[in-house]
Write an enzyme that holds these catalytic residues in place. Structure first.
Site, mmCIF file in Angstrom:
data_model
loop_
_atom_site.group_PDB
_atom_site.id
_atom_site.type_symbol
_atom_site.label_atom_id
_atom_site.label_comp_id
_atom_site.label_asym_id
_atom_site.label_seq_id
_atom_site.Cartn_x
_atom_site.Cartn_y
_atom_site.Cartn_z
ATOM 1 N N ASN A 47 13.708 -42.769 -41.264
ATOM 2 C CA ASN A 47 12.893 -43.868 -40.720
ATOM 3 C C ASN A 47 12.304 -44.724 -41.833
ATOM 4 O O ASN A 47 11.973 -44.225 -42.910
ATOM 5 C CB ASN A 47 11.804 -43.357 -39.764
ATOM 6 N N GLU A 49 9.344 -47.637 -42.111
ATOM 7 C CA GLU A 49 8.249 -48.345 -41.426
ATOM 8 C C GLU A 49 7.870 -49.609 -42.198
ATOM 9 O O GLU A 49 8.369 -49.853 -43.300
ATOM 10 C CB GLU A 49 7.044 -47.412 -41.315
ATOM 11 N N ASN A 50 7.006 -50.395 -41.610
ATOM 12 C CA ASN A 50 6.421 -51.538 -42.326
ATOM 13 C C ASN A 50 5.048 -51.826 -41.740
ATOM 14 O O ASN A 50 4.672 -51.236 -40.707
ATOM 15 C CB ASN A 50 7.346 -52.757 -42.294
ATOM 16 N N GLU A 60 17.276 -42.563 -36.288
ATOM 17 C CA GLU A 60 18.518 -42.610 -35.489
ATOM 18 C C GLU A 60 19.080 -44.027 -35.449
ATOM 19 O O GLU A 60 20.288 -44.234 -35.524
ATOM 20 C CB GLU A 60 18.251 -42.159 -34.047
#
Ligand code: THU
Length: 136
Positions: A47, A49-50, A60
């Site tokens: 994963n 994120e931001n 996924e």
């Protein structure tokens, strides 16, 4: 059957091995994913994120994008791993993303930093689902 078992193990190991690379400074929840595609290629992602929280990428979704980028068209099996004892099952959105490229029978291997915890089929995680054939 034994071959399936070793593929499940291999996918778990791959997802587990990249989980730590995840960029998850906001949730602090690192997830790894590994796909085996119809060309027998593996795609391993995590994963990212931001600061605008909802638009981060799940592991996924990243692995599916990597599969498509290298001409895979079908998911034969997928593993998802996250730290801790609770099952790191794919989120609702990712269940639908997997559905787009997989048969309902594929194994979804769920593990943590130590071991495989459970193996589900896609139909168990997304029963009575809506898919591409609904639009045909
Ligand atoms: N996450 C995934 O990568 N896959 C899932 O199926 C569950 C959630 C990520 C999204 C976010 O970066 C963090 O885990 C916490 O929700």
């Amino acid at each position: 059957m034994n071959e399936d078992k070793s593929i499940n193990k291999e996918l778990f190991k791959l997802a587990n091995s990249v989980m730590e690379k995840a960029y998850a400074p906001y949730s602090k929840f690192k997830v790894g994913a590994a796909i085996l595609d119809d060309n027998d290629n593996y795609h391993v992602e995590y994963n990212v994120e931001n600061a605008a929280y909802p638009i981060g990428n799940c592991a996924e979704a990243s692995a599916i994008a990597a599969m498509i980028a290298s001409n895979g068209t079908k998911i034969k099996a997928i593993a998802v791993t996250g730290y801790g004892d609770l099952l790191c099952t794919p989120c609702g959105g990712c269940r639908q993303r997997i559905r787009e490229f997989a048969s309902l029978k594929i194994p979804i291997i769920v593990g943590n930093e130590k071991e495989i915890k459970r193996i589900f089929t896609l139909s168990e995680l997304l029963p009575s689902s809506f898919g591409p054939e609904n639009l045909a």
